[in-house]
Motif scaffolding. Structure first.
Motif, mmCIF file in Angstrom:
data_model
loop_
_atom_site.group_PDB
_atom_site.id
_atom_site.type_symbol
_atom_site.label_atom_id
_atom_site.label_comp_id
_atom_site.label_asym_id
_atom_site.label_seq_id
_atom_site.Cartn_x
_atom_site.Cartn_y
_atom_site.Cartn_z
ATOM 1 N N ARG A 31 8.890 5.250 5.216
ATOM 2 C CA ARG A 31 8.297 6.174 6.190
ATOM 3 C C ARG A 31 7.316 7.162 5.572
ATOM 4 N N PRO A 32 7.627 7.807 4.425
ATOM 5 C CA PRO A 32 6.665 8.753 3.846
ATOM 6 C C PRO A 32 5.333 8.106 3.448
ATOM 7 N N MET A 33 5.333 6.797 3.279
ATOM 8 C CA MET A 33 4.113 6.068 2.926
ATOM 9 C C MET A 33 3.354 5.612 4.162
ATOM 10 N N GLY A 34 3.914 5.913 5.341
ATOM 11 C CA GLY A 34 3.276 5.479 6.578
ATOM 12 C C GLY A 34 3.379 3.984 6.798
ATOM 13 N N MET A 35 4.465 3.390 6.319
ATOM 14 C CA MET A 35 4.624 1.939 6.394
ATOM 15 C C MET A 35 5.959 1.599 7.038
ATOM 16 N N THR A 36 5.959 0.522 7.827
ATOM 17 C CA THR A 36 7.196 0.018 8.414
ATOM 18 C C THR A 36 7.754 -1.115 7.548
ATOM 19 N N VAL A 37 8.991 -1.489 7.808
ATOM 20 C CA VAL A 37 9.599 -2.607 7.081
ATOM 21 C C VAL A 37 8.813 -3.895 7.356
ATOM 22 N N SER A 38 8.400 -4.102 8.595
ATOM 23 C CA SER A 38 7.632 -5.314 8.929
ATOM 24 C C SER A 38 6.291 -5.343 8.206
ATOM 25 N N GLN A 39 5.616 -4.195 8.122
ATOM 26 C CA GLN A 39 4.351 -4.134 7.403
ATOM 27 C C GLN A 39 4.563 -4.407 5.914
ATOM 28 N N TYR A 40 5.599 -3.795 5.347
ATOM 29 C CA TYR A 40 5.906 -4.026 3.937
ATOM 30 C C TYR A 40 6.183 -5.515 3.688
ATOM 31 N N ALA B 20 -6.362 -21.198 12.303
ATOM 32 C CA ALA B 20 -5.716 -20.163 11.494
ATOM 33 C C ALA B 20 -6.741 -19.254 10.823
ATOM 34 N N LEU B 21 -6.473 -17.948 10.869
ATOM 35 C CA LEU B 21 -7.300 -16.950 10.189
ATOM 36 C C LEU B 21 -6.488 -16.397 9.023
ATOM 37 N N PRO B 22 -6.617 -17.009 7.842
ATOM 38 C CA PRO B 22 -5.779 -16.593 6.715
ATOM 39 C C PRO B 22 -6.058 -15.152 6.293
ATOM 40 N N ALA B 23 -5.001 -14.379 6.141
ATOM 41 C CA ALA B 23 -5.122 -12.976 5.740
ATOM 42 C C ALA B 23 -5.029 -12.859 4.223
ATOM 43 N N THR B 24 -5.694 -11.836 3.701
ATOM 44 C CA THR B 24 -5.689 -11.547 2.272
ATOM 45 C C THR B 24 -5.416 -10.066 2.075
ATOM 46 N N VAL B 25 -4.576 -9.744 1.115
ATOM 47 C CA VAL B 25 -4.288 -8.337 0.798
ATOM 48 C C VAL B 25 -5.488 -7.763 0.043
ATOM 49 N N THR B 26 -5.946 -6.588 0.463
ATOM 50 C CA THR B 26 -7.079 -5.927 -0.191
ATOM 51 C C THR B 26 -6.597 -5.146 -1.418
ATOM 52 N N GLY B 27 -7.523 -4.597 -2.163
ATOM 53 C CA GLY B 27 -7.158 -3.751 -3.307
ATOM 54 C C GLY B 27 -6.329 -2.564 -2.870
ATOM 55 N N GLU B 28 -6.736 -1.910 -1.787
ATOM 56 C CA GLU B 28 -5.961 -0.770 -1.256
ATOM 57 C C GLU B 28 -4.594 -1.240 -0.774
ATOM 58 N N GLY B 29 -4.551 -2.416 -0.156
ATOM 59 C CA GLY B 29 -3.274 -2.967 0.291
ATOM 60 C C GLY B 29 -2.345 -3.235 -0.883
ATOM 61 N N ARG B 30 -2.907 -3.727 -1.984
ATOM 62 C CA ARG B 30 -2.095 -3.974 -3.195
ATOM 63 C C ARG B 30 -1.571 -2.675 -3.786
ATOM 64 N N ARG B 31 -2.404 -1.642 -3.760
ATOM 65 C CA ARG B 31 -1.964 -0.337 -4.268
ATOM 66 C C ARG B 31 -0.800 0.182 -3.415
ATOM 67 N N ARG B 32 -0.960 0.109 -2.111
ATOM 68 C CA ARG B 32 0.105 0.555 -1.197
ATOM 69 C C ARG B 32 1.351 -0.303 -1.362
ATOM 70 N N LEU B 33 1.157 -1.607 -1.524
ATOM 71 C CA LEU B 33 2.278 -2.511 -1.726
ATOM 72 C C LEU B 33 3.033 -2.160 -2.995
ATOM 73 N N GLY B 34 2.325 -1.806 -4.054
ATOM 74 C CA GLY B 34 2.982 -1.430 -5.307
ATOM 75 C C GLY B 34 3.917 -0.250 -5.111
ATOM 76 N N GLU B 35 3.448 0.777 -4.402
ATOM 77 C CA GLU B 35 4.289 1.951 -4.108
ATOM 78 C C GLU B 35 5.494 1.549 -3.266
ATOM 79 N N ALA B 36 5.241 0.762 -2.232
ATOM 80 C CA ALA B 36 6.310 0.352 -1.317
ATOM 81 C C ALA B 36 7.333 -0.535 -2.019
ATOM 82 N N SER B 37 6.843 -1.436 -2.847
ATOM 83 C CA SER B 37 7.726 -2.351 -3.571
ATOM 84 C C SER B 37 8.667 -1.582 -4.504
ATOM 85 N N THR B 38 8.131 -0.561 -5.140
ATOM 86 C CA THR B 38 8.954 0.283 -6.018
ATOM 87 C C THR B 38 10.035 0.983 -5.205
#
Length: 150
Positions: free
Chosen positions: A34-43, A95-113
């Motif tokens: 929640r403090p990262m502005g992310m939901t479980v589904s988004q993560y 199908a429109l394949p999605a790709t994680v952006t650089g900002e998405g990877r940064r956010r994912l790193g925080e969320a993953s931790t």
């Protein structure tokens, strides 16, 4: 008093306790994200896209336990935030394949931790061998009920 052939005391029913654990885990993950502005589904979507690039909406929905419609909304939200990109036109089929952006990877790193810390709290009372056994046992339960597992 339990019925003959019933599950017996729900506090000792594996299915009930498993659902209870899943609910508590999801709540702890929501609190951590929640403090990262992310939901479980988004993560979960970001994590899966990072590990399995090019996954379809259907694949992501199945893997995150939501409907295709819900996953379409999750992807749209991630795209609006600039965490995911999708082509305007499908390179193959529909199908429109999605790709994680650089900002998405940064956010994912925080969320993953944060999610790893939640998981570590959950497993803190288990020795490494018991953790491996728990994982293997849960995988065996999935395989016993899901003909597509594996």
């Amino acid at each position: 008093m339990s019925r003959a052939g019933g599950v017996g005391d729900v506090d000792r029913a594996v299915g009930y306790v498993l659902k209870q654990a899943a609910t508590v885990l999801r709540g702890a993950m929501e609190t951590a994200l929640r403090p990262m502005g992310m939901t479980v589904s988004q993560y979960a979507c970001l994590e899966l896209l990072d590990q399995r690039p090019g996954s379809s909406v259907a694949d992501l929905a199945r893997a995150t336990f939501v409907t295709r419609q819900a996953m379409t909304g999750v992807l749209a939200g991630l795209q609006e935030r600039g965490w995911v990109t999708r082509p305007a036109l499908a390179p193959h089929g529909r199908a429109l394949p999605a790709t994680v952006t650089g900002e998405g990877r940064r956010r994912l790193g925080e969320a993953s931790t944060a999610v790893a810390r939640v998981q570590e709290r959950m497993l803190a009372g288990l020795e490494p061998a018991r953790r491996e056994r728990l994982l293997a046992d849960l995988q065996a339960c999935v395989a016993a009920l899901d003909p597509d597992a594996g």
